[in-house]
Design an enzyme around this catalytic site. Sequence first.
Site, PDB file in Angstrom:
ATOM      1  N   ASP A  67      44.151  53.622  46.137  1.00 32.17           N
ATOM      2  CA  ASP A  67      45.187  52.628  45.833  1.00 32.17           C
ATOM      3  C   ASP A  67      46.269  52.600  46.906  1.00 32.17           C
ATOM      4  O   ASP A  67      46.341  53.488  47.764  1.00 32.17           O
ATOM      5  CB  ASP A  67      45.811  52.913  44.458  1.00 32.17           C
ATOM      6  CG  ASP A  67      46.045  54.398  44.207  1.00 32.17           C
ATOM      7  OD1 ASP A  67      46.138  55.170  45.182  1.00 32.17           O
ATOM      8  OD2 ASP A  67      46.130  54.788  43.043  1.00 32.17           O
ATOM      9  N   ASN A 136      50.103  59.582  31.765  1.00 28.76           N
ATOM     10  CA  ASN A 136      49.677  58.613  30.745  1.00 28.76           C
ATOM     11  C   ASN A 136      48.162  58.370  30.774  1.00 28.76           C
ATOM     12  O   ASN A 136      47.674  57.441  30.156  1.00 28.76           O
ATOM     13  CB  ASN A 136      50.445  57.291  30.908  1.00 28.76           C
ATOM     14  CG  ASN A 136      50.125  56.583  32.227  1.00 28.76           C
ATOM     15  OD1 ASN A 136      49.294  57.041  33.004  1.00 28.76           O
ATOM     16  ND2 ASN A 136      50.773  55.453  32.464  1.00 28.76           N
ATOM     17  N   HIS A 138      46.322  57.596  33.446  1.00 28.85           N
ATOM     18  CA  HIS A 138      45.792  56.636  34.429  1.00 28.85           C
ATOM     19  C   HIS A 138      44.969  57.344  35.510  1.00 28.85           C
ATOM     20  O   HIS A 138      45.173  58.521  35.799  1.00 28.85           O
ATOM     21  CB  HIS A 138      46.902  55.756  35.029  1.00 28.85           C
ATOM     22  CG  HIS A 138      47.809  56.404  36.024  1.00 28.85           C
ATOM     23  ND1 HIS A 138      49.099  55.993  36.227  1.00 28.85           N
ATOM     24  CD2 HIS A 138      47.630  57.439  36.899  1.00 28.85           C
ATOM     25  CE1 HIS A 138      49.649  56.723  37.173  1.00 28.85           C
ATOM     26  NE2 HIS A 138      48.786  57.608  37.598  1.00 28.85           N
ATOM     27  N   GLU A 143      46.246  51.483  34.616  1.00 32.59           N
ATOM     28  CA  GLU A 143      47.189  51.912  33.585  1.00 32.59           C
ATOM     29  C   GLU A 143      46.582  51.736  32.182  1.00 32.59           C
ATOM     30  O   GLU A 143      45.577  51.026  32.025  1.00 32.59           O
ATOM     31  CB  GLU A 143      48.465  51.078  33.709  1.00 32.59           C
ATOM     32  CG  GLU A 143      49.185  51.224  35.058  1.00 32.59           C
ATOM     33  CD  GLU A 143      49.921  52.560  35.216  1.00 32.59           C
ATOM     34  OE1 GLU A 143      49.472  53.576  34.664  1.00 32.59           O
ATOM     35  OE2 GLU A 143      50.956  52.577  35.903  1.00 32.59           O
TER      36      GLU A 143
HETATM   37  C1  F6R Z   1      47.047  58.365  43.535  1.00 34.30           C
HETATM   38  C2  F6R Z   1      46.511  58.007  42.228  1.00 34.30           C
HETATM   39  C3  F6R Z   1      47.176  58.414  40.965  1.00 34.30           C
HETATM   40  C4  F6R Z   1      47.557  59.901  40.946  1.00 34.30           C
HETATM   41  C5  F6R Z   1      48.260  60.259  39.643  1.00 34.30           C
HETATM   42  C6  F6R Z   1      48.734  61.697  39.633  1.00 34.30           C
HETATM   43  O1  F6R Z   1      46.237  57.841  44.566  1.00 34.30           O
HETATM   44  O2  F6R Z   1      45.551  57.320  42.203  1.00 34.30           O
HETATM   45  O3  F6R Z   1      46.314  58.149  39.888  1.00 34.30           O
HETATM   46  O4  F6R Z   1      46.403  60.672  41.097  1.00 34.30           O
HETATM   47  O5  F6R Z   1      49.372  59.422  39.462  1.00 34.30           O
HETATM   48  O6  F6R Z   1      49.715  61.865  40.591  1.00 34.30           O
HETATM   49  P1  F6R Z   1      50.272  63.315  40.967  1.00 34.30           P
HETATM   50  O7  F6R Z   1      49.127  64.025  41.630  1.00 34.30           O
HETATM   51  O8  F6R Z   1      51.395  63.060  41.927  1.00 34.30           O
HETATM   52  O9  F6R Z   1      50.683  63.963  39.697  1.00 34.30           O
END
Ligand code: F6R
Length: 241
Positions: A67, A136, A138, A143
């Site tokens: 992303d 959450n 995701h 989301e």
């Molecule tokens: C990032 C992504 C997100 C993160 C998630 C956890 O490329 O796709 O899904 O993996 O938000 O983020 P952290 O590792 O910062 O807790």
Amino acid sequence: MQIDIVKDYDILSKKAAQIISAQIIQKPNSVLGLATGSTPIGTYRELVRMCKEGIISFADVVTFNLDEYYGLDEDDPQSYHYFMREYLFKEIDIKDANAHILDGKAADVEAECRRYENCIKEAGGIDLQLLGIGQNGHIGFNEPGENFEALTHLVNLHPDTIRANARFFNSIDEVPTQAITMGIKTIMRAKKIVLLANGESKAEAIYQTLKGKITPRVPASVLQLHPDITVIIDEAAAVKL
Ligand code: F6R
């Protein structure tokens, strides 16, 4: 689904890097799906070490990031382009042309999403997708409530995600409200998936993902259906299992 509960973040990072390096050794032109955020930083550190020591080479590896924030230029220090350069790409022998990240400044977002999907297809599909997970539930920026059938698309970030990611910005007002992300279907097409989570803040999401009902309200719960997934979590993220 293989679930590995490990003592701490350091062991988690080493295990994830071992799986990725084994993949590269078995298939030097592997197509890797990569994630950003705090979780994979230790894994990237290990991969950089292994590359510098000559254990693995990224010379023929192709990567696709999950992303990118919509509206951020690739030189913006908050962009995922910048993150990947800092934590991985500038330290390894990957060819620039082989490291793909969605263009957060694309004028025609739909065309950019189609281009990305085609590019993944032309590369032969993703061999191994690395994932983190949001509090959450995701994955990528899919989301809660997102359609399991979605391919790469533009999303409105959930207020929980904006709050969680504000720690990387000067203020919450600077966090972009939209992103472009691979869809759940894009992720599910990967031949192999490695999901990482550490810390107690991820415990509920991990519980819902691994033990809960499969529902778009917990996007990561769809991973229960993937035929080749390894989940590596530390003890703190596993407290609710
Ligand atoms: C990032 C992504 C997100 C993160 C998630 C956890 O490329 O796709 O899904 O993996 O938000 O983020 P952290 O590792 O910062 O807790």
